[in-house]
Design a protein around this motif. Structure first.
Motif, mmCIF file in Angstrom:
data_model
loop_
_atom_site.group_PDB
_atom_site.id
_atom_site.type_symbol
_atom_site.label_atom_id
_atom_site.label_comp_id
_atom_site.label_asym_id
_atom_site.label_seq_id
_atom_site.Cartn_x
_atom_site.Cartn_y
_atom_site.Cartn_z
ATOM 1 N N ALA A 473 0.834 -1.211 0.000
ATOM 2 C CA ALA A 473 0.000 0.000 0.000
ATOM 3 C C ALA A 473 0.867 1.259 0.000
ATOM 4 C CB ALA A 473 -0.912 -0.015 1.239
ATOM 5 N N GLU A 474 1.970 1.260 0.773
ATOM 6 C CA GLU A 474 2.866 2.427 0.776
ATOM 7 C C GLU A 474 3.495 2.646 -0.591
ATOM 8 O OE1 GLU A 474 5.629 1.626 3.832
ATOM 9 O OE2 GLU A 474 4.320 2.294 5.469
ATOM 10 N N ARG A 475 3.876 1.515 -1.229
ATOM 11 C CA ARG A 475 4.478 1.663 -2.563
ATOM 12 C C ARG A 475 3.482 2.250 -3.570
ATOM 13 N NH1 ARG A 475 4.818 -1.205 -7.109
ATOM 14 N NH2 ARG A 475 3.483 -2.851 -6.268
ATOM 15 N N GLU A 476 2.224 1.733 -3.529
ATOM 16 C CA GLU A 476 1.200 2.257 -4.450
ATOM 17 C C GLU A 476 0.898 3.717 -4.161
ATOM 18 O OE1 GLU A 476 -2.103 -0.290 -4.032
ATOM 19 O OE2 GLU A 476 -1.204 -1.992 -5.103
ATOM 20 N N LYS A 478 2.935 5.893 -2.830
ATOM 21 C CA LYS A 478 4.085 6.700 -3.273
ATOM 22 C C LYS A 478 4.046 6.920 -4.782
ATOM 23 C CE LYS A 478 9.102 6.867 -2.974
ATOM 24 N NZ LYS A 478 10.321 6.176 -2.509
ATOM 25 N N ILE A 479 3.707 5.827 -5.530
ATOM 26 C CA ILE A 479 3.616 5.966 -6.998
ATOM 27 C C ILE A 479 2.527 6.972 -7.371
ATOM 28 C CG2 ILE A 479 3.020 4.725 -9.108
ATOM 29 C CD1 ILE A 479 4.330 2.261 -7.887
ATOM 30 N N ALA A 480 1.367 6.869 -6.656
ATOM 31 C CA ALA A 480 0.260 7.792 -6.976
ATOM 32 C C ALA A 480 0.659 9.233 -6.659
ATOM 33 C CB ALA A 480 -0.977 7.382 -6.171
ATOM 34 N N LEU A 481 1.357 9.462 -5.529
ATOM 35 C CA LEU A 481 1.790 10.817 -5.173
ATOM 36 C C LEU A 481 2.771 11.372 -6.198
ATOM 37 C CD1 LEU A 481 2.237 10.496 -1.308
ATOM 38 C CD2 LEU A 481 0.495 11.810 -2.514
ATOM 39 N N GLU A 482 3.711 10.518 -6.644
ATOM 40 C CA GLU A 482 4.675 10.978 -7.648
ATOM 41 C C GLU A 482 3.971 11.348 -8.944
ATOM 42 O OE1 GLU A 482 7.852 11.553 -7.475
ATOM 43 O OE2 GLU A 482 8.068 10.909 -5.377
ATOM 44 N N SER A 483 2.969 10.524 -9.280
ATOM 45 C CA SER A 483 2.225 10.803 -10.518
ATOM 46 C C SER A 483 1.461 12.124 -10.416
ATOM 47 C CB SER A 483 1.259 9.644 -10.804
ATOM 48 O OG SER A 483 0.474 9.928 -11.938
ATOM 49 N N GLU A 484 0.785 12.343 -9.266
ATOM 50 C CA GLU A 484 0.042 13.596 -9.087
ATOM 51 C C GLU A 484 0.990 14.786 -9.060
ATOM 52 O OE1 GLU A 484 -3.211 14.263 -8.901
ATOM 53 O OE2 GLU A 484 -3.645 12.181 -9.410
ATOM 54 N N LYS A 485 2.131 14.604 -8.416
ATOM 55 C CA LYS A 485 3.108 15.696 -8.338
ATOM 56 C C LYS A 485 3.611 16.087 -9.731
ATOM 57 C CE LYS A 485 7.444 16.939 -6.085
ATOM 58 N NZ LYS A 485 8.528 16.476 -5.175
ATOM 59 N N ALA A 486 3.938 15.064 -10.518
ATOM 60 C CA ALA A 486 4.404 15.333 -11.889
ATOM 61 C C ALA A 486 3.316 16.032 -12.708
ATOM 62 C CB ALA A 486 4.824 14.029 -12.548
ATOM 63 N N LYS A 487 2.062 15.583 -12.506
ATOM 64 C CA LYS A 487 0.938 16.181 -13.259
ATOM 65 C C LYS A 487 0.783 17.653 -12.914
ATOM 66 C CE LYS A 487 -4.072 15.780 -13.716
ATOM 67 N NZ LYS A 487 -5.282 15.041 -13.275
ATOM 68 N N TYR A 488 0.778 17.972 -11.575
ATOM 69 C CA TYR A 488 0.625 19.368 -11.164
ATOM 70 C C TYR A 488 1.804 20.222 -11.595
ATOM 71 C CZ TYR A 488 -3.352 17.899 -8.333
ATOM 72 O OH TYR A 488 -4.553 17.411 -7.919
ATOM 73 N N HIS A 489 3.001 19.652 -11.568
ATOM 74 C CA HIS A 489 4.188 20.409 -11.995
ATOM 75 C C HIS A 489 4.095 20.756 -13.489
ATOM 76 C CE1 HIS A 489 8.271 21.847 -11.831
ATOM 77 N NE2 HIS A 489 8.594 21.047 -12.860
#
Length: 909
Positions: A473-476, A478-489
């Motif tokens: 769950a932590e890995r998923e 983290k992946i979702a947060l990285e994806s959202e971060k990249a999208k907002y950036h």
């Protein structure tokens, strides 16, 4: 011809009317088997059947110790056939007795026209077989013993009338001649269950009012212990042997008979001079009753069955006593004299005491003198007690012994009037219940451990599974947060790009842009704010870049400093390398000097062994001095050479000891030889120990596998062990354990001689006795005797003599009590074996050791049992050294136990 019928009443038929009032009371005999087997009863001397319910069965699993059934002592008379002397001497005379076995009567002739008639429970002629005697005399008692009652079978009569033949005949040549003892044990072993029942016995003799163990002759004065509550007597000091088969029982009887006291008299060539008692203890588990009770109670519920399963089993404990009394005799007929006369007096006194007790019981006297003799105390339960007793009185046919025959018959008649109250001996077997509960508890503990392990495994599995799920769950996440971060950036970058484009267009034509787009001033202000924020971020990035540049400059400075340190360390390493080369050159010189020194020492030792030396050591002293003292002039070749201690003061003892740790085997060998030669002089020993030489030598014993190194090191340790201070250091550093290990691994006799010498020196220290023995020093000495080399044996004997001398001194000073530690470690058999060794040094040390051991009274029994008493006597008479001979004499004369044994063995001293 006048005749009278004894046991009450005048002439007439055999029946209850002829018996006295006491004999008219019919006593009931319990039947041990449940088949209603016919059994002899004691009523009126006749047979009667007794049902299996004659005695009350013990109910409720309790011992029936408070109630009993009256049972009269049963008496049978057995006639011995005439022997060769009687056939010759009494050929013209008739027998003094006439037997009527079918009427169970015996007629005793007073003269040719007058006789007296006596009745017994059984009359056995001279032709009665041993089997017949057993079945009518002893078998009913044996069957009662198997049912849980105490029983006694006893033989009484004049000496030479066949008591021992009736009871104790082994029947090895002729099985039909087996006596009551052998046949009784056959029936007992055939009836018991080996898995649940046990049979044990003790074999004793009452000799001169001392109870002696026939299975352990050293145990010659066993005390009688009486229970103050029940009055039962026991012999806790007697040897008890468990019996599993008939062969072992016969072997035990043979051993006991060999130890029994016998003598040759005019009446009997093998007259027993003691009363023999065979005590057989039978322990049987009663099956069926408490299991049945448990099953019945179990019908009421599961809990009741559990309670029933915890009910203890019932055991029956019974005892069979077979007594072979010594024969009564008249001194004028037996011809006893000296010690045999004293034995006869003791026998007659004990039999007289037994007769008094029988008389008192037969007359219902309020006082029975059971304490007048140890025999009556031992037979307290057999006459007037709780045992079922059967007595066989043996008589001879010769008219010359009519008086003794009459006395024997009257003894049997009085015994028939004695009533016993037989009691069943039952009790709960709480020990068996405890063992069963322990097994059940172990099972429950094992099951609990299995359940606990299963629970722990389940918890561990669930924990691991949960951890895996959390990690996933932590890995998923983290992946979702990285994806959202990249999208907002990306959206932010796109927004900046659009705003920059709008700003450019606005700068080019502000008015037109306003008109075309319809943008308001508020939108322009918002764009300006965004641009201001971007500037602030850019400035912050510039500050961070400058900070990084400063850090890079700082690390460059640190690198320059580290480079300077490395250069400095390289210079120091070069210096150390040059010093190392110098030291290696010096070590090479020392090695060559040490090699030459060792060669010179060996040559000196050989020359001294040949006898051509004058005490001077190392002829190569000039060459060594030239290396060690270059500034001093060389001494003349014919001048005196300095001692080895001064020589090594010049070289340096510490350097010599450091070579003991050299990696080259030859260097270590030469170094340890030099140290050993130094240790031979007392003046050098303290210096060697202070410089750590003792520790280095012990380290060589522990680590070296070279036989020469270990031999020489052990010799050096032996020299150092001559000093008491050094002995404490050797013990403190585990020297005894290392010497013992070296002895167990070595095969060379010279190595063993050195090790034995070192341990022997340690044995002479009073304060180290316990520690030396505890660390295996004595065991190591005994282990080295297998070598067989005289030099090794001499050192072993010296060590044992030193140890024994220290023990003797400690006993004299009252610093030690108890048996010798040497005897506990099994040294005494080796001492006895080598006490007469051909080698004088071995024999002298062993004789000293034996004398010192014998000085302590507590060791006397072991001295006697191992046969060392004879060696002490030999030493006191034949030893070549007067001091040892006098020491042995004083030891023998001062020990009461040794004096008693010498008197018993008739050793004149």
């Amino acid at each position: 011809m006048a005749s009278g019928v004894r046991n009450g009443g005048g002439g007439g038929g055999v029946g209850a009317a002829r018996m006295s009032g006491k004999l008219d009371r019919q006593s009931v005999t319990a039947t041990p088997k449940s088949t209603g087997k016919p059994r002899l009863s004691a009523g009126g001397g006749a047979y009667r059947r007794a049902s299996s319910g004659s005695l009350p069965a013990a109910g409720g699993g309790r011992a029936s110790s408070d109630s009993g059934v009256s049972s009269r002592v049963r008496v049978a008379v057995r006639l011995r056939p005439r022997n060769a002397d009687e056939l010759a001497a009494d050929a013209d005379f008739g027998d003094s007795v006439e037997l009527q076995p079918e009427l169970k009567r015996l007629k005793l002739r007073k003269n040719n026209w007058e006789s007296e008639t006596y009745e017994f429970d059984e009359v056995l002629t001279e032709f009665s077989s041993q089997k017949r005697v057993y079945e009518v005399v002893a078998k009913p008692v044996v069957e009662s013993v198997l049912e849980g009652y105490n029983g006694t079978v006893m033989a009484y009569g004049q000496t030479g009338t066949g008591k021992t033949f009736t009871l104790g005949r082994l029947g090895e040549e002729d099985t039909a001649a087996r006596g009551i003892m052998v046949r009784a044990m056959e029936d007992i072993l055939a009836d018991i269950t080996p898995e649940t029942d046990t049979v044990s016995l003790s074999y004793l003799q009452l000799y001169m009012e001392m109870i002696q163990d026939l299975l352990d002759p050293v145990n010659d004065n066993i005390a009688i212990v009486e229970d103050p509550r029940t009055g039962d007597v026991s012999l806790p000091g007697a040897t008890v042997v468990e019996i599993r088969d008939q062969k072992s029982f016969v072997d035990i009887l043979r051993v006991g008979e060999a130890h029994r006291v016998a003598a040759n008299t005019k009446l009997n060539t093998e007259s027993s001079r003691s009363h023999a008692l065979l005590m057989v203890n039978v322990r049987r588990t009663v099956k069926g009753r408490h299991e049945m009770d448990a099953s019945i109670s179990g019908e009421n519920g599961h809990s009741s069955s559990i309670v029933g399963s915890l009910r203890p089993p019932i055991v029956r404990k019974s005892k069979l006593v077979v007594v072979d009394l010594a024969g009564s005799e008249r001194i004028d007929k037996s011809g006893s004299e000296g010690h045999t006369l004293e034995e006869a007096k003791s026998i007659n006194l004990s039999l007289s005491a037994l007769g008094k007790c029988i008389n008192a019981l037969a007359e219902n006297s309020p006082h029975v003198p059971v304490r007048d003799s140890k025999l009556t105390r031992l037979l307290k339960d057999s006459f007037g007690g709780t045992a079922r007793t059967s007595l066989v009185v043996t008589i001879g046919p010769s008219p010359r012994h009519r008086g003794e025959t009459t006395s024997t018959i009257m003894f049997g008649q009085r015994a028939m009037k004695v009533e016993n109250m037989v009691k069943l001996k039952e009790e709960f077997d709480y020990k068996s219940l405890c063992r069963r509960l322990d097994i059940e508890l172990d099972k429950l503990i094992a099951e609990n451990e299995r359940q606990k392990k299963y629970f722990d495994d389940e918890v561990e599995r669930i924990t691991a599974e949960t951890q895996c799920r959390v990690t996933e769950a932590e890995r998923e996440c983290k992946i979702a947060l990285e994806s959202e971060k990249a999208k907002y950036h990306q959206e932010y970058l796109d927004s900046i790009k659009i705003l920059e484009e709008k700003w450019k267009i606005h700068q080019q034509s502000p008015k037109k842009q306003i008109k075309e787009t319809g943008s308001s001033p508020n939108e322009v202000g918002e764009v300006q704010n965004l641009l201001q924020n971007e500037k602030i971020l850019r400035q912050s990035a510039e500050y961070e870049a400058n900070d990084l540049k400063n850090q890079v400059l700082h690390w460059k400075k640190m690198e320059a400093i580290a480079t300077a340190e490395v250069v400095k360390l390289r210079k120091m390493l070069d210096t150390e390398a040059s010093q190392k080369e110098k030291l290696e050159e010096e070590i090479a010189v020392l090695k060559s000097q040490l090699l030459q020194l060792s060669i010179d020492a060996d040559e000196t030792t050989r020359s001294l062994d040949r006898g051509d030396g004058s005490g001077k050591i190392f002829p190569g002293f000039d060459s060594l001095m030239s290396h060690t003292r270059n500034s001093e002039p060389r001494e003349q070749s014919n001048g005196p050479k300095p001692p080895i201690a001064k020589l090594f003061e010049q070289v340096g003892l510490q350097k010599i000891l450091s070579l003991l740790e050299s990696e080259e085997p030859d260097v270590r060998v030469h170094a340890v030889k030099v140290v050993a030669n130094l240790a031979a002089e007392e003046a050098n020993q303290e210096k060697i120990v202070e410089a750590g030489g003792l520790t280095s030598l012990l380290m060589l014993l522990r680590s070296s596998e070279d036989e020469t190194i270990r031999r020489v090191a052990a010799g050096a340790i032996a020299n150092l062990a001559m000093n008491e201070t050094n002995q404490d250091l050797i013990m403190a550093q585990g020297g005894v354990a290392l010497l013992s290990m070296t002895a167990s691994d070595a095969e060379d006799p010279q190595t063993l001689r050195m090790v034995a010498g070192a341990i022997a020196n340690l044995c002479g220290n009073d304060k180290l006795q316990i520690r030396l023995r505890g660390e295996g020093g004595i065991k190591a000495l005994l282990g080295m005797v297998k070598c067989g080399h005289p030099d090794v044996l001499a050192q072993v004997a010296r060590g044992i003599a030193n140890f024994a001398k220290c023990e003797s001194r400690a006993v004299t000073q009252r610093n030690k009590v108890g048996k010798s530690l040497l005897i506990d470690d099994g040294v005494l058999p080796w001492i006895v074996k080598n006490a007469n060794n051909e080698a004088a040094p071995i024999r002298r040390h062993i004789e000293l050791a034996l004398c010192h051991l014998a000085q302590h009274e507590v060791n006397s029994k072991d001295i006697i049992s191992e046969g060392a008493l004879w060696e002490l006597v030999r030493i006191s008479r034949d030893c070549s050294r007067e001091d040892i001979r006098m020491l042995a004499y004083r030891t023998l004369t001062s020990s009461p136990t040794l004096q008693s044994e010498m008197r018993r063995l008739r050793i004149e001293y």
